[in-house]
Design an enzyme around this catalytic site. Structure first.
Site, PDB file in Angstrom:
ATOM      1  N   GLN A  35      41.677  77.071  32.917  1.00  0.00           N
ATOM      2  CA  GLN A  35      42.975  77.387  33.552  1.00  0.00           C
ATOM      3  C   GLN A  35      43.481  76.185  34.349  1.00  0.00           C
ATOM      4  O   GLN A  35      42.714  75.271  34.651  1.00  0.00           O
ATOM      5  CB  GLN A  35      42.829  78.612  34.455  1.00  0.00           C
ATOM      6  CG  GLN A  35      41.607  78.601  35.337  1.00  0.00           C
ATOM      7  CD  GLN A  35      41.066  80.007  35.633  1.00  0.00           C
ATOM      8  OE1 GLN A  35      41.709  81.053  35.441  1.00  0.00           O
ATOM      9  NE2 GLN A  35      39.838  80.047  36.135  1.00  0.00           N
ATOM     10  N   ASP A  90      36.150  81.532  44.399  1.00  0.00           N
ATOM     11  CA  ASP A  90      36.487  80.846  45.656  1.00  0.00           C
ATOM     12  C   ASP A  90      35.416  81.087  46.730  1.00  0.00           C
ATOM     13  O   ASP A  90      35.429  80.445  47.773  1.00  0.00           O
ATOM     14  CB  ASP A  90      37.859  81.327  46.152  1.00  0.00           C
ATOM     15  CG  ASP A  90      37.925  82.843  46.243  1.00  0.00           C
ATOM     16  OD1 ASP A  90      38.796  83.432  45.578  1.00  0.00           O
ATOM     17  OD2 ASP A  90      37.086  83.438  46.953  1.00  0.00           O
ATOM     18  N   GLU A 110      31.053  83.891  37.334  1.00  0.00           N
ATOM     19  CA  GLU A 110      32.372  83.223  37.332  1.00  0.00           C
ATOM     20  C   GLU A 110      32.513  82.440  36.028  1.00  0.00           C
ATOM     21  O   GLU A 110      31.632  81.649  35.673  1.00  0.00           O
ATOM     22  CB  GLU A 110      32.430  82.283  38.548  1.00  0.00           C
ATOM     23  CG  GLU A 110      33.551  81.247  38.518  1.00  0.00           C
ATOM     24  CD  GLU A 110      34.941  81.837  38.419  1.00  0.00           C
ATOM     25  OE1 GLU A 110      35.307  82.649  39.302  1.00  0.00           O
ATOM     26  OE2 GLU A 110      35.647  81.494  37.441  1.00  0.00           O
ATOM     27  N   ASP A 142      31.358  84.693  31.148  1.00  0.00           N
ATOM     28  CA  ASP A 142      32.354  85.768  31.115  1.00  0.00           C
ATOM     29  C   ASP A 142      31.758  87.043  31.715  1.00  0.00           C
ATOM     30  O   ASP A 142      30.669  87.471  31.309  1.00  0.00           O
ATOM     31  CB  ASP A 142      32.746  85.996  29.652  1.00  0.00           C
ATOM     32  CG  ASP A 142      33.853  87.021  29.501  1.00  0.00           C
ATOM     33  OD1 ASP A 142      34.394  87.146  28.389  1.00  0.00           O
ATOM     34  OD2 ASP A 142      34.184  87.698  30.502  1.00  0.00           O
ATOM     35  N   GLY A 143      32.471  87.618  32.651  1.00  0.00           N
ATOM     36  CA  GLY A 143      31.982  88.836  33.305  1.00  0.00           C
ATOM     37  C   GLY A 143      31.783  89.963  32.319  1.00  0.00           C
ATOM     38  O   GLY A 143      30.872  90.791  32.493  1.00  0.00           O
ATOM     39  N   ASP A 160      36.383  90.837  41.155  1.00  0.00           N
ATOM     40  CA  ASP A 160      37.286  89.953  41.912  1.00  0.00           C
ATOM     41  C   ASP A 160      37.874  88.943  40.933  1.00  0.00           C
ATOM     42  O   ASP A 160      37.709  87.728  41.070  1.00  0.00           O
ATOM     43  CB  ASP A 160      36.492  89.258  43.027  1.00  0.00           C
ATOM     44  CG  ASP A 160      37.353  88.301  43.837  1.00  0.00           C
ATOM     45  OD1 ASP A 160      36.771  87.410  44.498  1.00  0.00           O
ATOM     46  OD2 ASP A 160      38.598  88.424  43.807  1.00  0.00           O
ATOM     47  N   THR A 162      41.079  87.461  38.236  1.00  0.00           N
ATOM     48  CA  THR A 162      42.505  87.134  38.331  1.00  0.00           C
ATOM     49  C   THR A 162      43.301  88.338  37.830  1.00  0.00           C
ATOM     50  O   THR A 162      42.712  89.349  37.469  1.00  0.00           O
ATOM     51  CB  THR A 162      42.805  85.917  37.431  1.00  0.00           C
ATOM     52  OG1 THR A 162      42.159  86.132  36.164  1.00  0.00           O
ATOM     53  CG2 THR A 162      42.283  84.634  38.045  1.00  0.00           C
ATOM     54  N   PRO A 167      41.751  84.529  30.846  1.00  0.00           N
ATOM     55  CA  PRO A 167      40.378  85.056  30.885  1.00  0.00           C
ATOM     56  C   PRO A 167      40.245  86.369  31.664  1.00  0.00           C
ATOM     57  O   PRO A 167      39.308  87.127  31.474  1.00  0.00           O
ATOM     58  CB  PRO A 167      39.583  83.925  31.548  1.00  0.00           C
ATOM     59  CG  PRO A 167      40.569  83.072  32.247  1.00  0.00           C
ATOM     60  CD  PRO A 167      41.859  83.202  31.512  1.00  0.00           C
TER      61      PRO A 167
END
Ligand code: SAM
Length: 286
Positions: A35, A90, A110, A142-143, A160, A162, A167
């Site tokens: 991204q 983050d 993440e 990938d979650g 948590d 986006t 993704p």
């Protein structure tokens, strides 16, 4: 998008609606493997992180979102040892979850290592030293795949991610929620970042509909975060133990006191109030 110091950063997340933040200084801008990432300084919100042109977190108001998505499920559950965070690059969610001394393990999955590396350098005020805590497992991936394959079980799963762009899209599907349910320990709780219902009601409706097919109890709770514009934000809630969502305030007060948490938004009374939904949100999730 590229912002330059004399510009305004524009976020167009919703049709016909745009918000602008004056760019005091661009601190970092890059294209990671997944991204576009930009960090800029704004006189009101401090350091602001945006991914693919969408504000992710700011120094000024991150505490609201991170406190409400961690302390609410952890204190409602009352005996959390293992936490899974999907997304959260983050580090703000991680930092907040680690404040619970009873938590023995936090796994953060993440997809974009660039966000973590970058946050460690430029967002210390949000992540602190969370990534270095010995209780932390960082998984880059990938979650969806992790939740579908892990042998580990978690008392709380926090999504948590986006918004459902790029993704993050898979993190709003029934297939993903079923995978989260699979890796929840008995009596566990799943909570999700579910957008601003006034603007993204269809996302919330889709999530709650899917959660209700998978769990005995599913609903949402809210908090207002200034930079998630358009009204209050909704957090999806799902568990096979309906009593957790209505944990009495007296129990929450005892647990909050025992945890000795320093908070700037969360209180046991705010926790209970967050589940009292305005009529228009009740209708969205009816
Ligand atoms: N507070 C923000 C919000 O409400 O939109 C979320 C912040 S956090 C930076 C979102 C993270 O989710 C990003 O670092 C992104 O790389 C990550 N992410 C997106 N899709 C993912 C996926 N499928 N698996 C794991 N992480 C993902």
């Amino acid at each position: 998008m590229t912002a330059s110091p004399s510009d305004w950063f524009e976020e167009t997340l919703y049709k016909g609606f745009r918000t602008r933040y004056r760019v005091g200084e661009i601190l970092h801008e890059t294209k990671t493997h997944h991204q576009h990432l930009v960090l800029f300084r704004n006189e009101t919100f401090g350091h602001v992180l945006a991914l693919n042109g969408v504000i992710q977190t700011t120094e000024r108001d991150e505490f609201i979102y991170h406190e409400m998505l961690t302390h609410t499920p952890i204190l409602a559950h009352g005996a959390v040892r293992n936490v899974l965070i999907i997304g959260g690059g983050d580090g703000g969610m991680l930092e907040e979850a680690l404040k619970h001394k009873t938590v023995t393990r936090v796994t953060l999955v993440e997809i974009d290592a660039g966000v973590i590396e970058f946050s460690k350098q430029h967002l210390k005020s949000i992540c602190g030293d969370a990534f270095d805590d010995p209780r932390v497992d960082i998984v880059i991936g990938d979650g969806m795949a992790y939740a579908a394959e892990t042998e580990h079980r978690f008392d709380v799963v926090i999504v948590d991610g986006t918004d459902p762009i790029g993704p993050g899209e898979i993190l709003f599907t029934e297939k993903f929620y079923a995978a989260c349910k699979r890796c929840l320990a008995p009596g566990g709780v799943l909570v999700t970042q579910n957008g601003v219902p006034f603007m993204q009601g269809d996302e919330l409706q889709g999530t709650i509909r899917a959660l209700r097919t998978l769990f005995d109890d599913a609903s949402c709770y809210t908090a207002t975060i200034p930079t998630y514009v358009g009204g209050c934000m909704a957090f999806g809630w799902a568990s096979d133990d309906p009593s957790l969502r209505v944990a009495p305030v007296s129990v929450l007060r005892d647990r909050f006191a025992a945890a000795m948490l320093e908070t700037d938004y969360y209180t046991p009374d705010v926790h209970c109030g967050a589940f009292a939904l305005p009529r228009y949100i009740e209708r969205i999730i009816a």
